[in-house]
Structures are given as structure tokens and as C-alpha cells.
Design an enzyme around this catalytic site. Structure first.
Site, PDB file in Angstrom:
ATOM      1  N   PHE A 152       0.848  -1.181   0.000  1.00  0.00           N
ATOM      2  CA  PHE A 152       0.000   0.000   0.000  1.00  0.00           C
ATOM      3  C   PHE A 152       0.884   1.230   0.000  1.00  0.00           C
ATOM      4  CE2 PHE A 152       0.546  -1.579   4.300  1.00  0.00           C
ATOM      5  CZ  PHE A 152       0.927  -0.464   5.037  1.00  0.00           C
ATOM      6  N   TYR A 153       0.262   2.344  -0.349  1.00  0.00           N
ATOM      7  CA  TYR A 153       0.994   3.598  -0.485  1.00  0.00           C
ATOM      8  C   TYR A 153       0.592   4.569   0.612  1.00  0.00           C
ATOM      9  CZ  TYR A 153       2.857   1.752  -4.685  1.00  0.00           C
ATOM     10  OH  TYR A 153       3.548   0.957  -5.560  1.00  0.00           O
TER      11      TYR A 153
END
Length: 157
Positions: free
Chosen positions: A29-30
Site C-alpha cells: 500500500f501507499y
């Protein structure tokens, strides 16, 4: 710092499956994403985690900084994710001395299969495996940060 030099391709065949040397289940995830930079957390096989920062806007080359982080902290950072969590299985396949990382996406990105070739060499098209489809190097919509925020590009859906 490492220079990440890679090419990306859509995968059009399944012949690669018989050549898989290893596979890794990935959740990533970012925490931040912009056209020329990203901050990513990747959890591999539910056992280890890394924080990765990427900088640069060139199609094939970016600066990459990567650090191991405690798994528990990576799980906590999930609360700060932007966009969707990417789930994929990365398969390692060798062809003519080069390692290809083939990502088979799951979840909301299911059906998307992308191969990456990280090498500073300019591999000629005739040296590429037959199971590679269209090259998408430089097409931001096929990069993981864009996939997390935008979803599957229409052309690949």
C-alpha cells in the site's frame, strides 16, 4: 540508494507458469504518491515488511531507497494507506539469463498480469520471451501507485 532500471510488459501467454522458480505473496500500500515520487509499504508472505521510497519521472529509471521495517509497524501503517491495498503474487521466471518478475494481481485488480524486467541492459525485442505482450514502460497507469489509486486501466480490464 539504488537505481531502479526496469521495463514493464503486459503478459499475454501462460507458458511462463511452467518456468516459475519462486513466488511471493505480496500486500502493498501507499502512504504517499505523486507523479515523480512514492512512499510504499510492502508485506511479503506475511512474514517481513519494507518501506520503499521512489523518486524520478523517467520512464525506465528511478532512484529507490528501501528499508526493512518491523512487521507489526507495517500492519499499523495500513491505517494510513491511500487508495486500495494491492494484493498480488510475484513469480520469478528466468529467460535467457534475465529475471522476470511476473505479478498476478488479486482482489479488485484481479485479471491483471504484469511482468517487470529490471536490468541496465537494453534487451533487444527478439531476446524477449514470447509470453510477453505489449510493453507499458512509462505508462503511469500500469505502475503500482496508480493501480492503488485509480484501479485497473481500461485497456487491461
Amino acid at each position: 540508494m539504488v537505481k531502479e532500471i526496469e521495463r514493464k510488459f503486459l503478459v499475454s501467454g501462460a507458458q511462463w507458469r511452467d518456468l516459475v522458480e519462486a513466488d511471493i505473496r505480496i500486500r502493498q500500500f501507499y502512504l504517499a504518491a505523486a507523479p515523480d515520487r512514492s512512499v510504499r509499504v510492502r508485506i511479503s508472505d506475511g512474514a517481513s515488511a519494507k518501506l520503499t521510497l521512489k523518486f524520478g519521472s523517467k520512464a525506465r529509471e528511478r532512484d529507490e531507497f528501501e528499508y526493512p521495517i518491523p512487521l507489526a509497524e507495517a500492519e499499523e501503517m495500513l491505517a494510513f494507506a491511500i487508495g486500495r491495498v494491492i494484493e498480488k503474487t510475484r513469480h520469478h521466471v528466468r529467460h535467457r539469463g534475465h529475471l522476470y518478475e511476473i505479478d498476478v494481481f488479486g482482489g479488485t485488480l484481479s485479471g491483471l498480469v504484469v511482468a517487470e524486467l529490471e536490468t541496465p541492459e537494453d534487451v533487444q525485442d527478439e531476446m524477449l520471451p514470447d509470453w510477453l505482450g505489449r510493453e507499458v514502460t512509462g505508462e503511469q497507469r500500469f505502475y503500482n501507485a496508480s493501480l492503488a489509486i485509480e484501479g485497473v486501466p481500461e485497456i487491461a480490464a
